[in-house]
Design an enzyme around this catalytic site. Structure first.
Site, PDB file in Angstrom:
ATOM      1  N   ASP A  65       0.697  -1.059   0.107  1.00 24.68           N
ATOM      2  CA  ASP A  65       0.021   0.002  -0.092  1.00 24.68           C
ATOM      3  C   ASP A  65       0.764   1.212  -0.096  1.00 24.68           C
ATOM      4  O   ASP A  65       1.562   1.660   1.121  1.00 24.68           O
ATOM      5  CB  ASP A  65      -0.992  -0.025   1.300  1.00 24.68           C
ATOM      6  CG  ASP A  65      -1.683   1.345   1.352  1.00 24.68           C
ATOM      7  OD1 ASP A  65      -1.555   2.148   0.577  1.00 24.68           O
ATOM      8  OD2 ASP A  65      -2.611   1.423   2.227  1.00 24.68           O
ATOM      9  N   VAL A  66       0.979   1.867  -0.995  1.00 28.48           N
ATOM     10  CA  VAL A  66       2.025   3.024  -1.306  1.00 28.48           C
ATOM     11  C   VAL A  66       1.483   4.259  -0.484  1.00 28.48           C
ATOM     12  O   VAL A  66       2.415   5.287  -0.308  1.00 28.48           O
ATOM     13  CB  VAL A  66       2.040   3.345  -2.856  1.00 28.48           C
ATOM     14  CG1 VAL A  66       2.946   2.089  -3.396  1.00 28.48           C
ATOM     15  CG2 VAL A  66       0.961   3.708  -3.371  1.00 28.48           C
ATOM     16  N   ASN A  92       4.697   5.295 -10.204  1.00 28.61           N
ATOM     17  CA  ASN A  92       3.886   5.350 -11.156  1.00 28.61           C
ATOM     18  C   ASN A  92       2.160   5.174 -10.656  1.00 28.61           C
ATOM     19  O   ASN A  92       1.317   5.422 -11.448  1.00 28.61           O
ATOM     20  CB  ASN A  92       4.157   4.239 -12.339  1.00 28.61           C
ATOM     21  CG  ASN A  92       3.246   4.292 -13.443  1.00 28.61           C
ATOM     22  OD1 ASN A  92       3.115   5.360 -14.129  1.00 28.61           O
ATOM     23  ND2 ASN A  92       2.375   3.064 -13.429  1.00 28.61           N
ATOM     24  N   TYR A 160      -6.927  15.685  -9.023  1.00 24.51           N
ATOM     25  CA  TYR A 160      -6.014  14.718  -9.731  1.00 24.51           C
ATOM     26  C   TYR A 160      -5.009  15.856 -10.260  1.00 24.51           C
ATOM     27  O   TYR A 160      -3.673  15.603 -10.325  1.00 24.51           O
ATOM     28  CB  TYR A 160      -6.709  14.060 -11.112  1.00 24.51           C
ATOM     29  CG  TYR A 160      -5.556  13.340 -12.048  1.00 24.51           C
ATOM     30  CD1 TYR A 160      -5.136  11.903 -11.781  1.00 24.51           C
ATOM     31  CD2 TYR A 160      -5.026  13.919 -13.060  1.00 24.51           C
ATOM     32  CE1 TYR A 160      -4.338  11.423 -12.591  1.00 24.51           C
ATOM     33  CE2 TYR A 160      -4.358  13.453 -13.819  1.00 24.51           C
ATOM     34  CZ  TYR A 160      -3.895  12.072 -13.539  1.00 24.51           C
ATOM     35  OH  TYR A 160      -2.960  11.433 -14.621  1.00 24.51           O
TER      36      TYR A 160
END
Length: 261
Positions: A65-66, A92, A160
Site C-alpha cells: 500500500d503505497v 507510477n 488529480y
C-alpha cells in the site's frame, strides 16, 4: 520471459522498482525495463495481476500500500535485501476516480483520497528509496506526473490535476537537491494514454472522453508502450545529463493552442 530482441540492453545488472506495476502504464514499464535487462520489482495491491507480471518479466512481486509509510519503507528494504540493491525507482501508482470532478462538486473525501494515492505516495516512495540509491552513489527516480501538471485539463479533475502538479514540483526540487550525489529525479508527463482507465472513461462517458482526443495534435491517444519507452530512456545512462526535468510525452497537446469545447 519478456522478449528482448527489439531493444537496446541499457539496464543490464540494474534493479528497477515500479509501483502500480500490475496494469496500464506500470505494466508496460515493467515489460520494457525487463526487456532492457533490468531485474524488476513489481509493486501493486493486486496480488494476482502483480504476480502475473512479475512472473512474465522474471522479476519479483511485492504487495504494498503505497500510502503507508511503514509498508513503503519495508518495500525498499525487501527489494534491496532480495535483489542486492536498487538503481531505478519508477513511482507510477495513481488513481483518477469519477468523484474527482469540478472543484464545485468534488468533496473533501475525494480530494484527500486522490492526494494520498497520487502525491503522498510519491513523497513516501522517494523518501524511502533515496537512502538506497544514495548508498549506491547513483540512481534514477522517475515520477509519473501528467500533462495536466503544466496546463489546465479540458475535463475537470481538480484533485488529480493538483496532485500531478505537486509531483512535478517535488521532482524538480529533489532533482536539484540530489544531483551532485549522483541521483537523478525527473517527472515523466504523459498525455492521454490508451489504458484500461481511459477505456473505462469512454465506456461511462464517451462525450467527456472524446473531448480529450480533439485537443491532441497527433489525433490519437498514446500507447502505454510509448510512455514506457520514455521511462526506459530516463532510467538509462542515455539521459545521464537530465535531472529536475519535465519530460512531456503527450502527442503535442501541451504545445498546441486550442480552445476547450
Amino acid at each position: 520471459m519478456t522478449e528482448t530482441a527489439p531493444y537496446a540492453r541499457r539496464l543490464v545488472d540494474r534493479v528497477a522498482v515500479v509501483t502500480g506495476g500490475a496494469s496500464g502504464i506500470g505494466r508496460a514499464m515493467c515489460d520494457r525495463f525487463a526487456a532492457e535487462g533490468a531485474t524488476v520489482a513489481v509493486v501493486d495491491l493486486d496480488e494476482a495481476a502483480g504476480g502475473e507480471v512479475a512472473a512474465a518479466v522474471g522479476g519479483i512481486f511485492v504487495r504494498t500500500d503505497v500510502t503507508s509509510s511503514d509498508e513503503v519503507e519495508a518495500l525498499y528494504a525487501e527489494v534491496a535485501g532480495r535483489l542486492g540493491g536498487i538503481d531505478v525507482c519508477c513511482n507510477n501508482a495513481g488513481i483518477s476516480p469519477p468523484d474527482d470532478d469540478s472543484i464545485l462538486d468534488t468533496g473533501l473525501d475525494a480530494w484527500e483520497r486522490v492526494q494520498r494515492v497520487n502525491l503522498t505516495s510519491v513523497y513516501l516512495c522517494c523518501k524511502h528509496a533515496l537512502p538506497h540509491l544514495l548508498a549506491r552513489g547513483k540512481g534514477s527516480i522517475i515520477n509519473t506526473a501528467s500533462f495536466v501538471a503544466v496546463m489546465g485539463a479540458a475535463t475537470s479533475q481538480v484533485s488529480y490535476t493538483a496532485s500531478k502538479g505537486g509531483v512535478l514540483a517535488m521532482s524538480r526540487e529533489l532533482g536539484v537537491q540530489f544531483a551532485r550525489q549522483g541521483v537523478r529525479v525527473n517527472a515523466l508527463c504523459p498525455g492521454p494514454v490508451n489504458t484500461p482507465l481511459l477505456r473505462e472513461l469512454f465506456a461511462k462517458d464517451p462525450e467527456r472522453a472524446a473531448r480529450r482526443l480533439v485537443h491532441i495534435p497527433m489525433g490519437r491517444f498514446g500507447e502505454a508502450s510509448e510512455i514506457a519507452a520514455a521511462a526506459a530512456f530516463l532510467a538509462s545512462d542515455d539521459s545521464s545529463f537530465m535531472t529536475a526535468s519535465t519530460f512531456l510525452v503527450d502527442g503535442g497537446i501541451s504545445g498546441a493552442y486550442v480552445t476547450p469545447l
